[in-house]
Design a protein around this motif. Structure first.
Motif, PDB file in Angstrom:
ATOM      1  N   HIS A   8       0.823  -1.206   0.000  1.00  0.00           N
ATOM      2  CA  HIS A   8       0.000   0.000   0.000  1.00  0.00           C
ATOM      3  C   HIS A   8       0.857   1.255   0.000  1.00  0.00           C
ATOM      4  O   HIS A   8       2.049   1.206   0.287  1.00  0.00           O
ATOM      5  N   SER A  10       0.406   5.392   1.506  1.00  0.00           N
ATOM      6  CA  SER A  10      -0.408   6.233   2.380  1.00  0.00           C
ATOM      7  C   SER A  10      -0.233   7.695   1.999  1.00  0.00           C
ATOM      8  O   SER A  10       0.862   8.120   1.646  1.00  0.00           O
ATOM      9  N   ARG A  35     -10.202  -1.647   6.882  1.00  0.00           N
ATOM     10  CA  ARG A  35      -9.497  -0.743   7.803  1.00  0.00           C
ATOM     11  C   ARG A  35      -9.961  -0.983   9.232  1.00  0.00           C
ATOM     12  O   ARG A  35     -11.137  -0.864   9.537  1.00  0.00           O
ATOM     13  N   TRP A  44      -9.400   3.413   3.589  1.00  0.00           N
ATOM     14  CA  TRP A  44      -8.548   2.599   2.720  1.00  0.00           C
ATOM     15  C   TRP A  44      -9.314   2.294   1.445  1.00  0.00           C
ATOM     16  O   TRP A  44     -10.538   2.128   1.458  1.00  0.00           O
ATOM     17  N   HIS A  53      -4.068   4.217   1.397  1.00  0.00           N
ATOM     18  CA  HIS A  53      -4.548   4.576   2.722  1.00  0.00           C
ATOM     19  C   HIS A  53      -4.551   6.095   2.825  1.00  0.00           C
ATOM     20  O   HIS A  53      -3.519   6.731   2.586  1.00  0.00           O
TER      21      HIS A  53
END
Length: 125
Positions: A8, A10, A35, A44, A53
């Motif tokens: 992922h 963020s 999440r 998310w 995220h």
């Protein structure tokens, strides 16, 4: 030891509602139910086996002074199945973008917090 996959990325966001309008309303992503409860707000999005995220936390980075072209800034890249429709959607939402300077069928835009997003035309199959 070998890194085996990307999981992922963020992004810090100051206004979760505005960020959601961009990621859900403009990009068409759906929030994930994966999440867990955390001490701060966020959302998310699952894209295949990877996720984005959004973290509603203070941003220690300067938002002003970033390069005008997102390709010269840190960014994520997402494949889109219809680049012309994506351009129309960004135009309707009044979100500025610039085309890739490499000549590839790709463009760069920014979310409401200035995070750069590259949108790349997915190859036809």
């Amino acid at each position: 030891m070998t890194v085996t996959k990307f999981l992922h990325a963020s992004f810090l966001v100051s206004d979760l509602a505005s960020a959601r309008e961009f990621y859900e309303g403009v990009l068409g992503l759906a929030p994930s139910s994966q999440r867990p409860e955390m001490a701060f707000e966020g959302v998310w999005y699952e894209i295949g086996a990877q996720q984005i995220h959004l973290l509603a936390l203070p941003n220690p980075d300067l938002v002003s002074g970033r390069p005008g072209h997102g390709g010269r800034d840190r960014h994520i890249a997402l494949a889109v199945d219809d680049m012309e429709q994506m351009k129309r959607t960004l135009d309707q939402a009044r979100i500025p973008y610039s085309m890739s300077r490499s000549g590839r069928p790709a463009l760069f835009c920014r979310d409401p917090d200035g995070n750069a997003v590259e949108l790349v035309a997915a190859p036809s199959t």
